[in-house]
Motif scaffolding. Sequence first.
Motif, PDB file in Angstrom:
ATOM      1  N   HIS A  22     -67.222 -29.515  22.062  1.00 56.24           N
ATOM      2  CA  HIS A  22     -67.587 -28.490  21.081  1.00 56.24           C
ATOM      3  C   HIS A  22     -67.017 -27.181  21.586  1.00 56.24           C
ATOM      4  CE1 HIS A  22     -70.738 -26.716  23.735  1.00 56.24           C
ATOM      5  NE2 HIS A  22     -70.710 -27.930  24.229  1.00 56.24           N
ATOM      6  N   MET A  25     -63.171 -29.171  17.541  1.00 55.32           N
ATOM      7  CA  MET A  25     -63.474 -29.876  18.797  1.00 55.32           C
ATOM      8  C   MET A  25     -64.563 -30.951  18.658  1.00 55.32           C
ATOM      9  SD  MET A  25     -61.615 -28.742  21.306  1.00 55.32           S
ATOM     10  CE  MET A  25     -62.480 -28.960  22.851  1.00 55.32           C
ATOM     11  N   CYS A  26     -65.501 -30.743  17.750  1.00 54.75           N
ATOM     12  CA  CYS A  26     -66.725 -31.571  17.720  1.00 54.75           C
ATOM     13  C   CYS A  26     -66.472 -32.940  17.091  1.00 54.75           C
ATOM     14  CB  CYS A  26     -67.831 -30.839  16.977  1.00 54.75           C
ATOM     15  SG  CYS A  26     -67.312 -30.214  15.363  1.00 54.75           S
ATOM     16  N   CYS A  46     -66.412 -23.718  18.963  1.00 55.71           N
ATOM     17  CA  CYS A  46     -66.836 -22.627  18.076  1.00 55.71           C
ATOM     18  C   CYS A  46     -68.211 -22.855  17.454  1.00 55.71           C
ATOM     19  CB  CYS A  46     -65.806 -22.442  16.963  1.00 55.71           C
ATOM     20  SG  CYS A  46     -65.774 -23.773  15.750  1.00 55.71           S
ATOM     21  N   GLY A  48     -67.227 -24.697  12.584  1.00 52.30           N
ATOM     22  CA  GLY A  48     -66.319 -25.428  11.697  1.00 52.30           C
ATOM     23  C   GLY A  48     -64.880 -24.951  11.751  1.00 52.30           C
ATOM     24  N   ILE A  49     -64.489 -24.308  12.850  1.00 58.93           N
ATOM     25  CA  ILE A  49     -63.150 -23.712  12.923  1.00 58.93           C
ATOM     26  C   ILE A  49     -62.230 -24.432  13.918  1.00 58.93           C
ATOM     27  CG2 ILE A  49     -61.854 -21.601  13.467  1.00 58.93           C
ATOM     28  CD1 ILE A  49     -64.475 -20.059  12.759  1.00 58.93           C
ATOM     29  N   CYS A  90     -70.484 -29.934  13.911  1.00 56.55           N
ATOM     30  CA  CYS A  90     -71.264 -28.731  14.257  1.00 56.55           C
ATOM     31  C   CYS A  90     -71.924 -28.107  13.023  1.00 56.55           C
ATOM     32  CB  CYS A  90     -70.394 -27.702  14.966  1.00 56.55           C
ATOM     33  SG  CYS A  90     -68.964 -27.163  14.006  1.00 56.55           S
TER      34      CYS A  90
HETATM   35  S1  FES Z   1     -67.305 -27.006  17.361  1.00 55.07           S
HETATM   36 FE1  FES Z   1     -65.609 -25.998  16.426  1.00 55.07          FE
HETATM   37  S2  FES Z   1     -65.347 -27.089  14.569  1.00 55.07           S
HETATM   38 FE2  FES Z   1     -67.156 -27.933  15.394  1.00 55.07          FE
END
Ligand code: FES
Length: 256
Positions: free
Chosen positions: A56, A65-66, A58, A61-62, A83
């Motif tokens: 994870h 990574m999640c 950010c 939603g950018i 996320c």
């Molecule tokens: S943690 Fe960045 S898009 Fe989900």
Amino acid sequence: MKITLKVWRQKDQKSKGAFKTYQHDHVSEDMSFLEMIDVLNEELIKKNEDPIAFDHDCREGICGMCSLYINGHPHGPVQTTTCQLHMRSFKDGQTITVEPWRAKAFPVVKDLVVDRAAFDRIQQAGGYINVNTGGVPDANEIPIPKKKADEAFDAATCIGCGACVAACKNASAMLFVSAKVSQFALLPQGQVERKERAEKMVAQMDAEGFGSCTNTYACEAECPKGIKVANIARMNREYLGAMMTSYEIETDGGGD
Ligand code: FES
């Protein structure tokens, strides 16, 4: 809420993984999915157990990574990033299965963390765009039709999370690669290396071991950013055009 979590635990890339079941009794429906795992990890740490590793950054939603595969769907039952998924999307008492992305090109690093560097290498193969140096050009200097600008912007919203690969039965990365090819191919600024970019990115995609597209549209259905498969058709046209041009050059150069 009380939930039962079945989580993929794997020590490292070489170890054999297995599901481990956790009873989680401290879940609020307002928690995000990642916050729910945070709370579980706090409990595991208090018991001197190894916390669950997951990616994870950010949490907005950018960043993309999640990458969690939840109950048979990349990012879970809602078409969003993990996320941005909230526990109210699940029922009290539900059993939730959480796995890492499954693809040869995304090896598991630990538990739910996979190595998605293959995506970075594909983008690097595409290279930069050529621009004239000098002062900052006026915003209206290069007219771009609204339709093209919108299409380019839609393609550029791809966050490279890899859900398309995880959703595809062939582990194809074509939705991701086509979005990256399209965002430049549609704009005047991307024209100089247009053919070379398509050729090199597709070659790198194949070298990384991603599968082929067989038009199931699973990628589009699961993409948290709603990237369209029309981009794949555009990438195929770009690639074909690039290959035909390369062939012509080779034929011309080899003649006489
Ligand atoms: S943690 Fe960045 S898009 Fe989900």
